[in-house]
Design an enzyme around this catalytic site. Sequence first.
Site, PDB file in Angstrom:
ATOM      1  N   GLU A  30       5.562 -11.390 -12.950  1.00 46.38           N
ATOM      2  CA  GLU A  30       7.015 -11.693 -14.104  1.00 46.38           C
ATOM      3  C   GLU A  30       7.383 -11.258 -12.626  1.00 46.38           C
ATOM      4  OE1 GLU A  30       7.578  -9.339 -17.698  1.00 46.38           O
ATOM      5  OE2 GLU A  30       6.212  -8.287 -17.087  1.00 46.38           O
ATOM      6  N   TYR A  31       8.396 -10.726 -11.948  1.00 50.21           N
ATOM      7  CA  TYR A  31       9.143 -10.519 -10.475  1.00 50.21           C
ATOM      8  C   TYR A  31       9.232 -11.474  -9.812  1.00 50.21           C
ATOM      9  CZ  TYR A  31      11.048  -9.100  -5.927  1.00 50.21           C
ATOM     10  OH  TYR A  31      11.256  -8.969  -5.584  1.00 50.21           O
ATOM     11  N   ASP A  32       7.659 -12.144  -9.726  1.00 55.59           N
ATOM     12  CA  ASP A  32       7.699 -13.633  -9.145  1.00 55.59           C
ATOM     13  C   ASP A  32       8.937 -15.350  -9.822  1.00 55.59           C
ATOM     14  OD1 ASP A  32       5.892 -12.764  -7.110  1.00 55.59           O
ATOM     15  OD2 ASP A  32       4.221 -13.761  -7.570  1.00 55.59           O
ATOM     16  N   LEU A  55      11.175  17.205  17.103  1.00 57.85           N
ATOM     17  CA  LEU A  55      10.749  19.239  16.420  1.00 57.85           C
ATOM     18  C   LEU A  55       9.875  20.053  17.772  1.00 57.85           C
ATOM     19  CD1 LEU A  55       9.912  17.906  13.523  1.00 57.85           C
ATOM     20  CD2 LEU A  55      11.841  19.104  13.913  1.00 57.85           C
ATOM     21  N   GLU A  78       6.921  19.143   4.177  1.00 56.74           N
ATOM     22  CA  GLU A  78       7.235  16.971   3.979  1.00 56.74           C
ATOM     23  C   GLU A  78       6.104  17.253   5.127  1.00 56.74           C
ATOM     24  OE1 GLU A  78      11.029  15.187   5.492  1.00 56.74           O
ATOM     25  OE2 GLU A  78      12.009  17.199   4.799  1.00 56.74           O
ATOM     26  N   LYS A 120       4.607  14.366   7.714  1.00 56.45           N
ATOM     27  CA  LYS A 120       5.016  14.632   8.849  1.00 56.45           C
ATOM     28  C   LYS A 120       3.813  12.928   9.526  1.00 56.45           C
ATOM     29  CE  LYS A 120       6.052  15.944  13.665  1.00 56.45           C
ATOM     30  NZ  LYS A 120       5.670  14.238  14.672  1.00 56.45           N
ATOM     31  N   ASP A 142       3.403   9.468  10.805  1.00 54.37           N
ATOM     32  CA  ASP A 142       3.011   8.999  12.399  1.00 54.37           C
ATOM     33  C   ASP A 142       3.866   7.573  12.036  1.00 54.37           C
ATOM     34  OD1 ASP A 142       2.480   9.302  14.508  1.00 54.37           O
ATOM     35  OD2 ASP A 142       0.200   9.031  14.583  1.00 54.37           O
ATOM     36  N   ARG A 195      15.378   5.167  17.265  1.00 51.16           N
ATOM     37  CA  ARG A 195      15.936   6.697  17.747  1.00 51.16           C
ATOM     38  C   ARG A 195      15.866   6.591  19.320  1.00 51.16           C
ATOM     39  NH1 ARG A 195      12.908  11.018  20.094  1.00 51.16           N
ATOM     40  NH2 ARG A 195      14.021  13.195  19.517  1.00 51.16           N
ATOM     41  N   TYR A 213      13.918  11.207   5.629  1.00 54.45           N
ATOM     42  CA  TYR A 213      13.800  13.100   5.595  1.00 54.45           C
ATOM     43  C   TYR A 213      15.320  13.605   5.880  1.00 54.45           C
ATOM     44  CZ  TYR A 213      12.377  11.448  10.323  1.00 54.45           C
ATOM     45  OH  TYR A 213      11.943  10.558  11.663  1.00 54.45           O
ATOM     46  N   LYS A 215       1.301  20.306  13.959  1.00 57.83           N
ATOM     47  CA  LYS A 215       1.123  19.970  14.598  1.00 57.83           C
ATOM     48  C   LYS A 215      -0.725  19.415  14.084  1.00 57.83           C
ATOM     49  CE  LYS A 215       1.806  16.159  16.939  1.00 57.83           C
ATOM     50  NZ  LYS A 215       2.848  16.029  17.474  1.00 57.83           N
ATOM     51  N   CYS A 219     -27.503 -15.767  17.404  1.00 60.09           N
ATOM     52  CA  CYS A 219     -26.663 -15.209  17.061  1.00 60.09           C
ATOM     53  C   CYS A 219     -28.129 -14.256  16.744  1.00 60.09           C
ATOM     54  CB  CYS A 219     -27.336 -15.622  15.615  1.00 60.09           C
ATOM     55  SG  CYS A 219     -27.432 -14.200  14.148  1.00 60.09           S
ATOM     56  N   CYS A 264     -30.669 -14.246  13.546  1.00 59.28           N
ATOM     57  CA  CYS A 264     -31.490 -15.600  12.711  1.00 59.28           C
ATOM     58  C   CYS A 264     -31.237 -16.351  13.835  1.00 59.28           C
ATOM     59  CB  CYS A 264     -30.262 -16.403  12.407  1.00 59.28           C
ATOM     60  SG  CYS A 264     -29.209 -17.075  11.996  1.00 59.28           S
ATOM     61  N   CYS A 310     -21.735 -17.502  13.662  1.00 55.45           N
ATOM     62  CA  CYS A 310     -22.426 -17.318  12.893  1.00 55.45           C
ATOM     63  C   CYS A 310     -22.334 -18.467  12.473  1.00 55.45           C
ATOM     64  CB  CYS A 310     -24.247 -16.782  12.783  1.00 55.45           C
ATOM     65  SG  CYS A 310     -25.669 -17.510  12.495  1.00 55.45           S
ATOM     66  N   CYS A 341     -28.306 -17.994   7.666  1.00 52.45           N
ATOM     67  CA  CYS A 341     -28.615 -16.602   8.203  1.00 52.45           C
ATOM     68  C   CYS A 341     -28.551 -15.522   7.453  1.00 52.45           C
ATOM     69  CB  CYS A 341     -27.196 -16.665   9.124  1.00 52.45           C
ATOM     70  SG  CYS A 341     -27.640 -15.537   9.982  1.00 52.45           S
TER      71      CYS A 341
HETATM   72  S1  IVH Z   1      12.939  16.093  11.105  1.00 55.49           S
HETATM   73  C1  IVH Z   1      15.780  17.518  12.846  1.00 55.49           C
HETATM   74  N1  IVH Z   1      11.186  15.025   9.682  1.00 55.49           N
HETATM   75  O1  IVH Z   1       9.131  13.229  13.910  1.00 55.49           O
HETATM   76  C2  IVH Z   1      15.212  16.687  12.703  1.00 55.49           C
HETATM   77  N2  IVH Z   1      10.686  14.232  10.818  1.00 55.49           N
HETATM   78  O2  IVH Z   1       9.127  15.283  16.350  1.00 55.49           O
HETATM   79  C3  IVH Z   1      14.397  15.431  13.295  1.00 55.49           C
HETATM   80  N3  IVH Z   1       8.595  12.677  11.342  1.00 55.49           N
HETATM   81  O3  IVH Z   1      11.543  12.341  15.610  1.00 55.49           O
HETATM   82  C4  IVH Z   1      12.748  15.261  12.008  1.00 55.49           C
HETATM   83  N4  IVH Z   1       8.312  13.222   9.343  1.00 55.49           N
HETATM   84  O4  IVH Z   1      10.063  10.657  13.892  1.00 55.49           O
HETATM   85  C5  IVH Z   1      11.438  15.114  10.474  1.00 55.49           C
HETATM   86  N5  IVH Z   1       9.570  14.638   7.692  1.00 55.49           N
HETATM   87  C6  IVH Z   1       9.950  14.931   8.784  1.00 55.49           C
HETATM   88  C7  IVH Z   1       9.264  13.521   9.784  1.00 55.49           C
HETATM   89  C8  IVH Z   1       9.935  13.675  11.376  1.00 55.49           C
HETATM   90  C9  IVH Z   1       7.944  12.064  10.892  1.00 55.49           C
HETATM   91  C10 IVH Z   1       8.671  12.537  13.267  1.00 55.49           C
HETATM   92  C11 IVH Z   1      10.276  11.882  13.393  1.00 55.49           C
HETATM   93  C12 IVH Z   1      10.766  12.704  14.579  1.00 55.49           C
HETATM   94  C13 IVH Z   1      10.099  13.061  15.029  1.00 55.49           C
HETATM   95  C14 IVH Z   1       9.923  14.516  15.955  1.00 55.49           C
END
Ligand code: IVH
Length: 663
Positions: free
Chosen positions: A37-39, A85, A116, A118, A120, A139, A227, A313, A407, A410, A425, A430
């Site tokens: 539907e969206y499409d 952080l 929250e 974190k 990656d 950043r 965030y 971490k 291969c 085989c 292959c 095979c």
């Molecule tokens: S807060 C003043 N919240 O972690 C607070 N950072 O080492 C600044 N990151 O550069 C960051 N998830 O790229 C915050 N829920 C989260 C995050 C987060 C990932 C990353 C962010 C930041 C790095 C800090």
Amino acid sequence: MAGGVDVRGRIEDLREQVRYHNRRYHVEDAPEISDAEYDGLYRELETLEGEHPELITPDSPTQRVGGEPIEGFEEVRHSVPMLSLANARKVEDLREWDARVRRLLGEDETPCYVTERKIDGLAVSLRYENGHFARGATRGNGAVGEDVTANLGTVRSIPESLDDNPPRVLEPRGEVYMTLDDFERLNRRQEEEGKPPFANPRNAAAGAIRQLDSRITARRPLKVYLYGIGEGGEGFESHSGMLDGLKDYGLRANPHKLHDSIESVVEECLEAASQRESLPYQIDGVVVKVDSREQQLALGSVARAPRWAIAYKFEPLAGRTRLLDIIVKVGRTGALTPQAVLEPVNVGGVVISRATLHNEDYVKEKGILVGDTVIVERAGDVIPQVVRAVTEEREGDEHAFEMPARCPVCDEPVSRPEGEAVTRCVNARCPAQALEHIIHWSSKSAMDIDGLGEKLATRLFDLDFISDVADIYDLESGQLAPLDGFGEKSAENLIRAIEKSKDRPFSLVLYALGIRHVGAVTASLIATRFGGEDLMRGVEFERLTGIDGIGAVVARAVVEYFDLEDNRDLLGRLMERGIDFEREEGIPSDGPLSGKRVVITGTLDRPRNYYVGRLEEAGGTFTSSVSKNTDYVLAGEEAGSKLERARELGVPVLDEAGFEELF
Ligand code: IVH
């Protein structure tokens, strides 16, 4: 729709709807309508804008496809610095941090914490001015980043405009990332296109954001979780309130939890660590923040990191070990993949002794030698991979890897077409590929053998009842009936379904053979020109590329397939069993344009035959004069009387793009 006002209104209406559903899907993860539907809405909008380019505005949801490439990125100075952080490696560090926070706040104040995940990915800042997305930046070093506005503009979870009366400047901040599924899919595509795979989802996301050509970014599946707020975030009394505020603006806020003690935070961190592997995206820790804005201000910052937040971490998902050997695995599609045999190493709680090296070029480009010390990474369920060699630790007895010429399963010669990264292959018999082929053969879009799905095919294969697709036609109900879960009746049903598949036309047989690059459309292009006998006798490369819509890659794959004696044997056996190998005359009656009459006029981008071919393939008919029975007129440059006639009769007129839309 006659008057311009109606069109304009309809376009506006469609944009509103598409924006709304974008938000439901990409921001709130709660779609209300089906993808189809969206499409439908999206396509109607695209078509109308195609017909009325003067009505296209840069904020239209169709304009998220990226623009012209740029020379380089401009610098952006962040009006509020983007901080980093402090890290906690152990839960003990969290308790110490809590003690310090309490000491600094004094006895009268009790902190409430927000946690929250974190993520990656890559930190970005999004600047909205008067409610519209005005600038996006990385950043960078925290003070100065790069202007990546065009690239971030293609990310679906970043809306073009905000709801709920935002301040004049609002600068939400967050993490751009890629899910593990999308990452895997992207790497598969990279390999198919002969491009190097990405080491991890973060690199893939960062690479996409740093593209000079935003059209490439648009094709990378990126998401964002926000965030925080830089400029414009002053009014919120708490961090959790700010996250809720982001949602009210229509932004995708990182989910959070509130805690009234550090022990509850510790519990959350440990739980997140244990769930880490089952999340759809990669996280490398938990961020803990003091909730109260006032307390945050009282705590302040040191050395570019706030005192009011800390990152717990996790163990990195990378490890270092010895590459003992490189062996070659044959996948179910025939791809030969070099695999690392490793001295077992513990990577974030999982012992790894095998990892992928993707393909021959990957090993060469990374300069990885057998005997090297290597770095391995893993991410969720994605197959672990060797990301690099630690060359400083070489001792001199390491040696280079070589892709075998035959291969390993085989022993038939393998092939690596020019421009492709993958060695394959191509022997359909095979054993490494046979099962996959049987499943494809019987699937609905191919020979449509009802009841012979993946599960049963695997079972029959394991029982040695079938070892290739021709064997399917030798199955007998007496053989099947005694099997667990079978009976006389279901055995007979299956035999009947197998018999029925012999009625499938040659184009589908050709598709069912699973020749590389030969999809259903290509198969039907070939099947209307050549029969099975012709192909087995050998059709020259040039005769194949002479067919409109067939290029060198496909032609090479076809020639190669029919060159192989094992493949020709298989076809011979299929013919003996009554599979249809006759060249096809007909035009499909169930294509998307079935029954449509189309007139083609004027000078077009491609030879007229191309459009005729495309039309007929889709079930349409090409007619030479325009009448009230004409469904469409495809008109190129300098179209004359036919175009006029179409306008008189109100027959829809399409350009090349509009024509392609029909499919
Ligand atoms: S807060 C003043 N919240 O972690 C607070 N950072 O080492 C600044 N990151 O550069 C960051 N998830 O790229 C915050 N829920 C989260 C995050 C987060 C990932 C990353 C962010 C930041 C790095 C800090």
